[in-house]
Design a protein around this motif. Structure first.
Motif, short mmCIF file in Angstrom:
data_model
loop_
_atom_site.label_atom_id
_atom_site.label_comp_id
_atom_site.label_asym_id
_atom_site.label_seq_id
_atom_site.Cartn_x
_atom_site.Cartn_y
_atom_site.Cartn_z
N VAL A 109 0.84 -1.20 0.00
CA VAL A 109 0.00 0.00 0.00
C VAL A 109 0.87 1.25 0.00
CG1 VAL A 109 -1.66 1.34 1.36
CG2 VAL A 109 -1.99 -1.12 1.04
N ASP A 110 1.93 1.24 0.83
CA ASP A 110 2.85 2.38 0.87
C ASP A 110 3.51 2.59 -0.49
OD1 ASP A 110 2.25 2.84 3.49
OD2 ASP A 110 4.10 1.95 4.30
N ALA A 116 1.91 6.68 -6.61
CA ALA A 116 0.86 7.62 -7.06
C ALA A 116 1.28 9.05 -6.76
CB ALA A 116 -0.45 7.27 -6.37
N SER A 117 1.88 9.28 -5.64
CA SER A 117 2.32 10.62 -5.27
C SER A 117 3.43 11.09 -6.21
CB SER A 117 2.81 10.63 -3.83
OG SER A 117 3.35 11.88 -3.48
N PHE A 118 4.32 10.19 -6.54
CA PHE A 118 5.42 10.54 -7.46
C PHE A 118 4.88 10.90 -8.84
CE2 PHE A 118 8.77 9.18 -10.46
CZ PHE A 118 9.76 10.08 -10.07
N ARG A 119 3.85 10.17 -9.31
CA ARG A 119 3.25 10.45 -10.61
C ARG A 119 2.55 11.80 -10.59
NH1 ARG A 119 -0.08 5.49 -11.32
NH2 ARG A 119 1.30 4.33 -10.03
#
Length: 123
Positions: A109-110, A116-119
């Motif tokens: 999950v992390d 997702a945050s990096f994208r």
């Protein structure tokens, strides 16, 4: 198996007690004659002596049977302790496996969240 051994040992001990009681009844059923010929008196005493010998042997067997019950009870206790130890080890193993699986899921999950945050930062 240990329980079955205890049950068998207790049955043997109970049977030994029954043999003692039977020999005691036989001995009590042959009182010393108050008036009889010398031969009858000697025969009765000989029979009583034989019954007393059988009673003593039955008592010895009962003692051995009681010792066997005690030994089987110790074996049952040891088996129960071993079984409980194995159960505790299995519980610990299961708990460790669950923690490992939970940690792996949390890491996944992390990783997804970080990805997702990096994208989002790239867009």
């Amino acid at each position: 198996m240990a329980k079955a051994a205890v049950v068998r040992a207790r049955e043997d001990a109970s049977a030994a007690v029954q043999r003692i009681r039977a020999r005691e009844r036989d001995l009590d059923g042959r009182p010393v004659p108050t008036s009889a010929t010398a031969a009858a008196y000697a025969a009765t005493l000989t029979a009583r002596q034989a019954l007393a010998g059988e009673l003593a042997a039955a008592m010895g067997l009962a003692r051995l049977a009681d010792e066997t019950v005690e030994q089987r009870m110790h074996e049952l206790t040891d088996a129960a302790v071993q079984r409980r130890t194995i159960e505790k080890l299995q519980e610990r193993h299961d708990a460790t496996r669950k923690r490992t699986e939970a940690a792996a899921e949390e890491k996944a999950v992390d990783d997804l969240t970080t990805s997702a945050s990096f994208r989002e930062d790239l867009s």
